[in-house]
Design a protein around this motif. Structure first.
Motif, PDB file in Angstrom:
ATOM      1  N   UNK A 152       0.988  -1.241   0.133  1.00 24.62           N
ATOM      2  CA  UNK A 152      -0.087  -0.329   0.105  1.00 24.62           C
ATOM      3  C   UNK A 152       0.606   1.155   0.118  1.00 24.62           C
ATOM      4  N   UNK A 153       2.224   1.759   0.550  1.00 25.42           N
ATOM      5  CA  UNK A 153       3.001   2.546   0.601  1.00 25.42           C
ATOM      6  C   UNK A 153       3.263   3.074  -0.924  1.00 25.42           C
ATOM      7  N   UNK A 154       3.220   1.323  -1.574  1.00 32.51           N
ATOM      8  CA  UNK A 154       4.040   2.041  -2.209  1.00 32.51           C
ATOM      9  C   UNK A 154       3.719   2.507  -3.658  1.00 32.51           C
ATOM     10  N   UNK A 155       2.760   1.276  -3.688  1.00 34.64           N
ATOM     11  CA  UNK A 155       1.146   1.919  -3.863  1.00 34.64           C
ATOM     12  C   UNK A 155       0.269   3.778  -4.131  1.00 34.64           C
ATOM     13  N   UNK A 156       0.685   4.426  -2.763  1.00 33.09           N
ATOM     14  CA  UNK A 156       0.343   5.313  -2.995  1.00 33.09           C
ATOM     15  C   UNK A 156       1.159   6.258  -3.782  1.00 33.09           C
ATOM     16  N   UNK A 157       2.448   5.948  -3.325  1.00 35.73           N
ATOM     17  CA  UNK A 157       3.983   6.529  -3.986  1.00 35.73           C
ATOM     18  C   UNK A 157       3.867   6.825  -5.550  1.00 35.73           C
ATOM     19  N   UNK A 158       3.601   5.891  -5.503  1.00 37.31           N
ATOM     20  CA  UNK A 158       3.421   5.803  -7.187  1.00 37.31           C
ATOM     21  C   UNK A 158       2.477   6.552  -8.056  1.00 37.31           C
ATOM     22  N   UNK A 167       2.238  11.882  -0.808  1.00 34.52           N
ATOM     23  CA  UNK A 167       1.119  10.633  -0.704  1.00 34.52           C
ATOM     24  C   UNK A 167       1.945  10.231   1.026  1.00 34.52           C
ATOM     25  N   UNK A 168       1.128  10.312   2.219  1.00 32.44           N
ATOM     26  CA  UNK A 168       2.098   9.865   2.953  1.00 32.44           C
ATOM     27  C   UNK A 168       1.264   9.158   4.036  1.00 32.44           C
ATOM     28  N   UNK A 169       1.490   8.341   5.223  1.00 33.66           N
ATOM     29  CA  UNK A 169       0.555   7.109   6.234  1.00 33.66           C
ATOM     30  C   UNK A 169       1.431   7.726   7.320  1.00 33.66           C
ATOM     31  N   UNK A 170       0.082   8.329   8.100  1.00 37.62           N
ATOM     32  CA  UNK A 170       0.156   8.841   9.863  1.00 37.62           C
ATOM     33  C   UNK A 170      -0.124   7.866  10.658  1.00 37.62           C
ATOM     34  N   UNK A 171       0.133   6.803  11.060  1.00 36.35           N
ATOM     35  CA  UNK A 171      -0.937   5.806  12.061  1.00 36.35           C
ATOM     36  C   UNK A 171      -1.286   4.836  11.028  1.00 36.35           C
ATOM     37  N   UNK A 172      -3.182   5.247  11.548  1.00 35.34           N
ATOM     38  CA  UNK A 172      -3.941   4.390  10.055  1.00 35.34           C
ATOM     39  C   UNK A 172      -4.653   5.223   9.549  1.00 35.34           C
ATOM     40  N   UNK A 173      -3.654   6.765   9.182  1.00 35.54           N
ATOM     41  CA  UNK A 173      -4.764   7.520   8.213  1.00 35.54           C
ATOM     42  C   UNK A 173      -3.873   7.700   7.589  1.00 35.54           C
ATOM     43  N   UNK A 174      -3.561   7.694   6.176  1.00 31.04           N
ATOM     44  CA  UNK A 174      -3.689   8.044   4.507  1.00 31.04           C
ATOM     45  C   UNK A 174      -3.417   8.818   4.197  1.00 31.04           C
ATOM     46  N   UNK A 175      -2.567   9.944   3.621  1.00 29.87           N
ATOM     47  CA  UNK A 175      -3.727  11.340   3.380  1.00 29.87           C
ATOM     48  C   UNK A 175      -2.984  11.565   1.725  1.00 29.87           C
TER      49      UNK A 175
END
Length: 330
Positions: A152-158, A167-175
């Protein structure tokens, strides 16, 4: 002043006599911010925190209060020492819990889905339950989008690189925020007031392009088409995206993203100022008093807050995208 909470316990008072340094870093376009504490561990006063333990860090000035600059979880604990240098304990934390599912590879695809829907579905499988997407990006759609053994991390960045987002993740929140958005805040780095030092190149030739181009395939005409967009830069070079796009919409989104990247990378530098928690990635830093051709507004690429026994509280800003006045010319 600082405040640190680990696993729900405020350990500020315990840290005060043994804290060597505290650093918090926040970057545009990366999946998580970081925090690190270096502690004098001579007497072993600090209990070793468990991996994944919640961490909150706040920084500020006496009389003005402290602001939370980091929320995350413990990622690594390292003890080190020698006969000559004594013992230290290093605690590293990330905004995303690295022991959880966001790093886990997924195999799935999405048909006729918006960016918001893609992130919500993939995020649910990764345990990221809250999705915050800039309204200008949320309704962008994909006829087909695939995750092939991709986290999910790399998909969001792509996806962010394709649509001009961060794109970033903070805890259980993605922005997913818009790159270079107009909703950002500004700080001033003024010589003679709060500016400790600077190292700035307001114009970099190699990163500048006057146009951005992407190819896409028109299935109705059975032929390749070009999508081209001009930047605000006055150079004689065009950026061609390496991979062809399946339709005009995706080509348009890619050229807009590449245009923003070229404008962002047209200049770079760094400044160190008195600690200022108002500085945020993708916000503005207005440099004054450096020199003609350097002074002006810049986009903030990354923010690093540092607190130490000898150095006090300072903030280092990595800068990009010189604007109005910061042109490198006199």
């Amino acid at each position: 002043m600082f405040m640190v909470t680990v696993a729900g316990t405020n350990i500020t008072t315990t840290l005060m006599p043994v804290l060597i340094s505290l650093t918090v870093s926040d970057n545009v376009g990366t999946h998580s911010d970081t925090a690190s504490l270096e502690i004098d561990d001579t007497d072993g006063r600090i209990v070793l925190p468990r991996l994944g333990a919640p961490v909150i860090v706040a920084l500020g000035w006496e009389g003005e209060g402290a602001r939370i600059v980091f929320t995350g979880t413990v990622d690594e604990v390292r003890s080190s020492g020698s006969r000559g240098s004594g013992r230290t304990l290093s605690i590293s934390a990330k905004g995303m819990d690295t022991t959880k599912k966001p790093k886990e590879a997924q195999q799935r695809h999405f048909d006729d889905s918006t960016v918001e829907d893609i992130l919500k579905q993939a995020g649910q499988a990764a345990g990221v339950t809250e999705i915050d997407v800039d309204p200008s990006l949320a309704s962008i759609s994909r006829k087909y989008f695939e995750m092939r053994d991709e986290s999910f991390i790399h998909m969001g960045e792509r996806l962010a690189r394709e649509i001009g987002g961060n794109f970033r993740i903070q805890g259980t929140k993605a922005i997913m925020s818009k790159r270079g958005g107009t909703y950002t805040s500004a700080v001033v780095a003024a010589w003679g007031r709060n500016l400790h030092g600077w190292d700035i190149s307001p114009a970099l030739g190699r990163a500048q392009y006057s146009k951005a181009r992407a190819r896409w395939y028109d299935s109705r005409k059975a032929e390749w088409q070009d999508k081209e967009e001009s930047t605000s830069l006055s150079v004689d070079a065009r950026h061609d995206h390496r991979y062809a796009k399946p339709d005009e919409d995706e080509a348009t989104q890619q050229t807009a993203s590449d245009r923003a990247t070229s404008e962002r990378d047209a200049g770079e530098g760094s400044v160190t100022i008195e600690g200022d928690t108002a500085a945020i990635p993708d916000g503005l830093c207005i440099v004054t008093g450096a020199r003609l051709g350097v002074d002006g507004p810049y986009r903030i690429e990354s923010v690093t807050h540092s607190y130490s026994r000898g150095g006090g509280f300072v903030t280092q800003l990595s800068l990009k995208q010189p604007r109005r006045g910061a042109s490198g010319t006199t």
